[in-house]
Design a protein around this motif. Structure first.
Motif, mmCIF file in Angstrom:
data_model
loop_
_atom_site.group_PDB
_atom_site.id
_atom_site.type_symbol
_atom_site.label_atom_id
_atom_site.label_comp_id
_atom_site.label_asym_id
_atom_site.label_seq_id
_atom_site.Cartn_x
_atom_site.Cartn_y
_atom_site.Cartn_z
ATOM 1 N N GLY A 1 6.939 -24.242 -42.477
ATOM 2 C CA GLY A 1 5.907 -23.219 -42.321
ATOM 3 C C GLY A 1 5.280 -23.242 -40.933
ATOM 4 O O GLY A 1 5.043 -22.189 -40.315
ATOM 5 N N ILE A 2 5.027 -24.443 -40.436
ATOM 6 C CA ILE A 2 4.414 -24.576 -39.104
ATOM 7 C C ILE A 2 5.370 -24.065 -38.034
ATOM 8 O O ILE A 2 4.981 -23.292 -37.139
ATOM 9 C CB ILE A 2 4.041 -26.056 -38.831
ATOM 10 N N LEU A 3 6.640 -24.479 -38.130
ATOM 11 C CA LEU A 3 7.595 -24.054 -37.096
ATOM 12 C C LEU A 3 7.815 -22.545 -37.129
ATOM 13 O O LEU A 3 7.904 -21.903 -36.083
ATOM 14 C CB LEU A 3 8.915 -24.805 -37.266
ATOM 15 N N ALA A 4 7.887 -21.980 -38.331
ATOM 16 C CA ALA A 4 8.074 -20.522 -38.411
ATOM 17 C C ALA A 4 6.900 -19.807 -37.758
ATOM 18 O O ALA A 4 7.072 -18.816 -37.040
ATOM 19 C CB ALA A 4 8.225 -20.096 -39.872
ATOM 20 N N THR A 5 5.693 -20.319 -37.975
ATOM 21 C CA THR A 5 4.514 -19.712 -37.357
ATOM 22 C C THR A 5 4.591 -19.824 -35.837
ATOM 23 O O THR A 5 4.261 -18.873 -35.121
ATOM 24 C CB THR A 5 3.230 -20.365 -37.912
ATOM 25 N N LEU A 6 5.059 -20.983 -35.356
ATOM 26 C CA LEU A 6 5.212 -21.135 -33.899
ATOM 27 C C LEU A 6 6.266 -20.172 -33.348
ATOM 28 O O LEU A 6 6.130 -19.666 -32.230
ATOM 29 C CB LEU A 6 5.602 -22.575 -33.543
ATOM 30 N N VAL A 7 7.311 -19.904 -34.129
ATOM 31 C CA VAL A 7 8.328 -18.949 -33.685
ATOM 32 C C VAL A 7 7.692 -17.580 -33.447
ATOM 33 O O VAL A 7 8.016 -16.884 -32.482
ATOM 34 C CB VAL A 7 9.481 -18.824 -34.719
ATOM 35 N N SER A 8 6.747 -17.220 -34.330
ATOM 36 C CA SER A 8 6.118 -15.894 -34.199
ATOM 37 C C SER A 8 5.213 -15.828 -32.977
ATOM 38 O O SER A 8 4.851 -14.750 -32.522
ATOM 39 C CB SER A 8 5.307 -15.567 -35.455
ATOM 40 N N GLY A 9 4.795 -16.991 -32.465
ATOM 41 C CA GLY A 9 3.924 -17.000 -31.294
ATOM 42 C C GLY A 9 2.485 -16.669 -31.604
ATOM 43 O O GLY A 9 1.671 -16.483 -30.698
ATOM 44 N N GLU A 10 2.151 -16.598 -32.886
ATOM 45 C CA GLU A 10 0.778 -16.250 -33.254
ATOM 46 C C GLU A 10 0.099 -17.385 -33.997
ATOM 47 O O GLU A 10 0.753 -18.211 -34.622
ATOM 48 C CB GLU A 10 0.785 -14.993 -34.142
ATOM 49 N N SER A 11 -1.210 -17.402 -33.945
ATOM 50 C CA SER A 11 -1.980 -18.370 -34.729
ATOM 51 C C SER A 11 -1.777 -18.095 -36.206
ATOM 52 O O SER A 11 -1.500 -16.962 -36.616
ATOM 53 C CB SER A 11 -3.459 -18.222 -34.366
ATOM 54 N N GLY A 12 -1.919 -19.120 -37.032
ATOM 55 C CA GLY A 12 -1.818 -18.908 -38.469
ATOM 56 C C GLY A 12 -2.146 -20.167 -39.224
ATOM 57 O O GLY A 12 -2.189 -21.251 -38.646
ATOM 58 N N SER A 13 -2.402 -20.006 -40.528
ATOM 59 C CA SER A 13 -2.612 -21.201 -41.335
ATOM 60 C C SER A 13 -1.474 -21.300 -42.346
ATOM 61 O O SER A 13 -1.008 -20.298 -42.881
ATOM 62 C CB SER A 13 -3.978 -21.187 -42.011
ATOM 63 N N VAL A 14 -1.022 -22.512 -42.577
ATOM 64 C CA VAL A 14 0.118 -22.785 -43.446
ATOM 65 C C VAL A 14 -0.339 -23.760 -44.513
ATOM 66 O O VAL A 14 -0.893 -24.805 -44.191
ATOM 67 C CB VAL A 14 1.268 -23.437 -42.635
ATOM 68 N N GLU A 15 -0.127 -23.396 -45.770
ATOM 69 C CA GLU A 15 -0.549 -24.275 -46.866
ATOM 70 C C GLU A 15 0.628 -24.602 -47.749
ATOM 71 O O GLU A 15 1.397 -23.709 -48.126
ATOM 72 C CB GLU A 15 -1.497 -23.519 -47.793
ATOM 73 N N VAL A 16 0.732 -25.854 -48.115
ATOM 74 C CA VAL A 16 1.752 -26.285 -49.068
ATOM 75 C C VAL A 16 1.063 -27.211 -50.060
ATOM 76 O O VAL A 16 0.202 -28.000 -49.677
ATOM 77 C CB VAL A 16 2.880 -27.053 -48.347
ATOM 78 N N SER A 17 1.427 -27.092 -51.329
ATOM 79 C CA SER A 17 0.954 -28.099 -52.275
ATOM 80 C C SER A 17 2.154 -28.889 -52.767
ATOM 81 O O SER A 17 3.274 -28.389 -52.797
ATOM 82 C CB SER A 17 0.205 -27.470 -53.455
ATOM 83 N N MET A 18 1.893 -30.132 -53.147
ATOM 84 C CA MET A 18 2.987 -30.972 -53.626
ATOM 85 C C MET A 18 3.585 -30.400 -54.908
ATOM 86 O O MET A 18 4.794 -30.463 -55.114
ATOM 87 C CB MET A 18 2.472 -32.396 -53.860
ATOM 88 N N LEU A 19 2.738 -29.828 -55.756
ATOM 89 C CA LEU A 19 3.271 -29.276 -57.003
ATOM 90 C C LEU A 19 4.170 -28.069 -56.723
ATOM 91 O O LEU A 19 5.261 -27.950 -57.280
ATOM 92 C CB LEU A 19 2.133 -28.892 -57.956
#
Lengths: 381, 379
Positions: free
Chosen positions: B181-199
């Motif tokens: 999720g973080i890398l995909a956001t960096l690919v877009s070149g824009e700020s963003g928040s990425v959330e993942v839960s273990m479940l």
């Protein structure tokens, strides 16, 4: 929602699980993923039917891994088709494949050749065991990679035979590594304009997955992974870590102080193990004491005592109890994928949320070759 | 060779495994990772996770997970600590945390607040069960997530009862999703928040059996004999031989019957029987395979392209030429000057493996250099 990989095109020559799982995640995140499939059969996963379940002529498994993709059918042994595929590669950002070593070279689709067509291309290759050495030609299959990696000695109790994971774990972590590598190289390409060749394989992926225990063992070979004789859940963690039978089900207890647990479950003898690392070195004895006490009452009884005290524990669910639970429902994890009249399936969504939003996609896996006409036109083939 | 994430800096608030394994991957791919630790206790995995196995003064697990990172010790509750975080956030590219829901908000370090300090920031977080909902306050611990996710019914045989896998699958798989999720956001070149839960990560991990379950609501049956995957028919399984163990993956029972000269197997001529009658078939195979050594059977089966392999333990795996040629180990030097051997990143780019001699840091080892570099003063 504007997805972060919008505008990127991935050509997926990969079949089965590892490569297509990476393709699925890239599709979830906004990339356009076009499967390049052989005529008549396509991805062999289309016919990998489990529990006899099919939809629209393809296995449900295939739909699970290949939703939200397009399909371009091409016979790579036919010079005309191969020429079309090369034109597609010219316009693609990423290609993935999991052919056995040597096959892409024979087709003239090896990285050195393809790089001359499209120097910005990210070229990603999945293999079982790398491209050299005695394991090179072994089948790149999940259970085999698990067995060769040592993983099967970590689960179950010490009296059990080795036990593999009942899921394609090597495929899944390898696919994740593939997706990560592709994304990292796309970031580099954004900055430098440079393409990349990526190689991942099942065996190093599943070894990396064991990196904690391996690090402990390599630096001290006396620390062989030993499963506990009772309630084993981790070779290197002490009591109480494990799953215990209750009067009416099971209870999972994670790490925590044994004197606290002794007080909470009223088992004084347990407190003695809280010193001198005995909770690890004599964990079988400690776990036996815990098992004896926990078996005497219901799961809810113990949860009502342990949870309010902040002790790390939980109920143990199967798919029935899980999907009926409020915690599961709050996730909103399911979605329906469709394809005309013939496919309508519930499946899971992408587990990543972006900017607090869930990512859904309702497109089922493609009919073999269903994108040939429009891709031929769109890409001017 | 340019590491793909060269030039990116991560401010890493995470501890234990889920977050730190994600930042380890970012470090291996070239990012600079600044590990922000509790000023007194440090990352809990120094003392509370795998702590029975000491390696160079910290738990072996801590050493494996935190190599290739710098450590800054900060008291997040102090004014100075908060000011330092703000200074750092302004100059880094990525922030990650795995605090329980609400903690970063209370500290004033939620995504919206950090974005005011750095409009390009990419913000990643891992929780146990999501940021809201009835389970959000439960402890997001690996074994508990395995137990709640239904996964404990996938491995082993029916007689085993719930069987967790013996490593922190939910932690690592969630960490892996966060990286994506973080890398995909960096690919877009824009700020963003990425959330993942273990479940959610564990549900994704089970997307194959769950999708089947959504269609038929049938309980998972692992079978009674040599369970290795609840959905795959015979011969798929792990078998005891006179010298050890071997595995057989998917393959034709007829072909096996021919190769092993076993008439009982040959009677299962209809491939449609191989799933429903898997227990019977696997019992026949078990009985025969127990009578000779693994090598004896491999010599018969491998040349015939049957998918099979010997079951290795770590000792034999590490000694094998097949492992050595992978070049997967590296020796690193940790904060106290001692060295240890560990694994390296399983990704090869442009023909190269990424290794780094930097081991895990001591708590606060890089405070002085970071204070100077980022002009962190007391408030």
């Amino acid at each position: 929602m504007k997805l972060p990989l919008k505008g990127l095109t991935v050509l997926e020559f990969s079949q089965y699980m590892a490569g297509p799982y990476a393709g699925l995640r890239l599709a979830d995140l906004g990339a356009r993923v076009i499967k390049i499939e052989r005529p008549k059969y396509g991805d062999a996963c289309r016919q990998l039917v489990t529990k006899n379940m099919k939809a629209g002529g393809d296995s449900v498994l295939f739909h699970t891994v290949n939703r939200n993709k397009e399909s371009f059918q091409a016979n790579l042994k036919d010079p005309q088709d191969l020429a079309l595929v090369k034109k597609l590669i010219l316009q693609a950002d990423v290609i993935t494949h999991n052919f056995r070593p040597g096959i892409m070279d024979r087709l003239g689709l090896d990285y050195e050749t393809v790089k001359t067509l499209n120097p910005k291309l990210i070229y990603a290759e999945v293999s079982g065991y790398g491209t050299q050495g005695p394991w090179r030609d072994k089948p790149g299959q999940d259970l085999l990679a698990q067995a060769m990696s040592g993983l099967t000695w970590l689960s179950g109790n010490s009296g059990d035979d080795p036990i593999p994971f009942g899921a394609a774990v090597a495929d899944m972590v390898c696919g994740s590594n593939l997706a990560q590598a592709i994304l990292a190289c796309l970031i580099r390409k954004r900055k430098t304009g440079k393409g990349a060749k990526i190689e991942v394989n099942l065996i190093t992926s599943i070894l990396d997955f064991q990196f904690e225990g391996l690090t402990a063992y390599i630096n001290n070979p006396e620390l062989k992974p030993r499963r506990s004789s009772i309630a084993n859940a981790h070779a290197y963690l002490g009591a109480p870590y494990g799953i215990y039978s209750t009067q009416n089900g099971y209870l999972a207890i994670a790490m925590g102080s044994l004197s606290t647990l002794a007080r909470l479950i009223d088992c004084n003898a347990l407190a003695d193990f809280d010193q001198d690392n005995l909770y690890f070195s004599k964990r079988d004895e400690a776990k036996a004491l815990i098992a004896e006490v926990i078996a005497k009452n219901t799961s809810q009884h113990w949860l009502d005592i342990l949870e309010p005290a902040g002790y790390w524990c939980s109920d143990v669910y199967d798919y029935h109890s899980l999907t009926q639970s409020s915690g599961y429902k709050a996730l909103d994890m399911e979605m329906t994928i469709t394809r005309g009249e013939d496919v309508n399936l519930r499946t899971t969504r992408c587990p990543i949320r972006l900017n607090a939003e869930r990512i859904f996609s309702e497109r089922a896996a493609p009919v073999l070759g269903s994108a040939n006409v429009h891709i031929t036109k769109e890409f001017g083939l | 060779m340019i590491h793909p994430l060269e030039g990116y800096t991560v401010l890493d608030f995470t501890q234990l495994l889920s977050g730190p394994c994600a930042s380890l991957r970012l470090a291996d791919l070239g990012a600079r990772v600044i590990k922000l630790e509790h000023h007194e206790k440090g990352d809990l995995s120094r003392t509370l996770y795998g702590e029975s196995i000491d390696l160079c003064g910290d738990s072996a697990f801590f050493q494996a997970i935190n190599r290739n990172k710098e450590s800054i010790a900060i008291d997040l509750k102090s004014k100075t600590g908060k000011a330092w975080v703000r200074e750092l956030v302004a100059k880094v590219d990525i922030v990650v945390h795995n605090f329980r829901p609400g903690v970063m908000e209370r500290l004033g370090f939620d995504y919206a607040s950090l974005k005011l300090l750095n409009s390009d920031i990419v913000y990643g977080c891992i929780s146990g069960y999501g940021q809201d909902g009835p389970w959000s306050t439960k402890s997001g611990q690996d074994l508990l997530v395995q137990a709640l996710s239904g996964f404990v019914w996938q491995s082993g045989n029916d007689k085993h009862g719930p069987l967790p896998v013996g490593l922190a699958l939910a932690d690592m798989f969630a960490g892996s999703q966060l990286v994506q999720g973080i890398l995909a956001t960096l690919v877009s070149g824009e700020s963003g928040s990425v959330e993942v839960s273990m479940l959610e990560a564990m549900l994704d991990f089970q997307f194959e059996p769950l999708t089947l379950y959504y269609q038929d609501s049938e309980s998972v049956e692992r079978g009674k004999v040599n369970g290795a995957h609840p959905l795959v028919g015979a011969p798929y399984g792990l078998y005891k031989t006179s010298s050890g163990y071997l595995v057989l993956a998917m393959g034709s029972i007829i072909k096996l019957g021919d190769l092993l000269e076993n008439d009982q197997l040959l009677s299962y001529s209809d491939p449609k029987q191989w799933y429903p009658k898997r227990d019977e078939i696997k019992q026949i195979l078990s009985d025969q395979l127990a009578t000779a050594s693994s090598q004896h059977w491999l010599d018969i089966l491998e040349p015939a392209d049957i998918w099979c392999a010997e079951v290795l333990d770590w000792k034999h795996m590490l000694e094998h030429d097949g492992f050595k040629v992978l070049d997967m180990l590296q020796t690193v030097r940790c904060g106290n000057g001692q060295t240890y051997t560990t694994t390296s990143c399983p990704i090869r780019i442009d023909g190269e493996l990424f290794k780094s001699p930097q081991g895990a840091p001591l708590l606060g080892q890089h405070n002085a250099s970071l204070e100077q570099e980022f002009s962190l003063g007391s408030v």
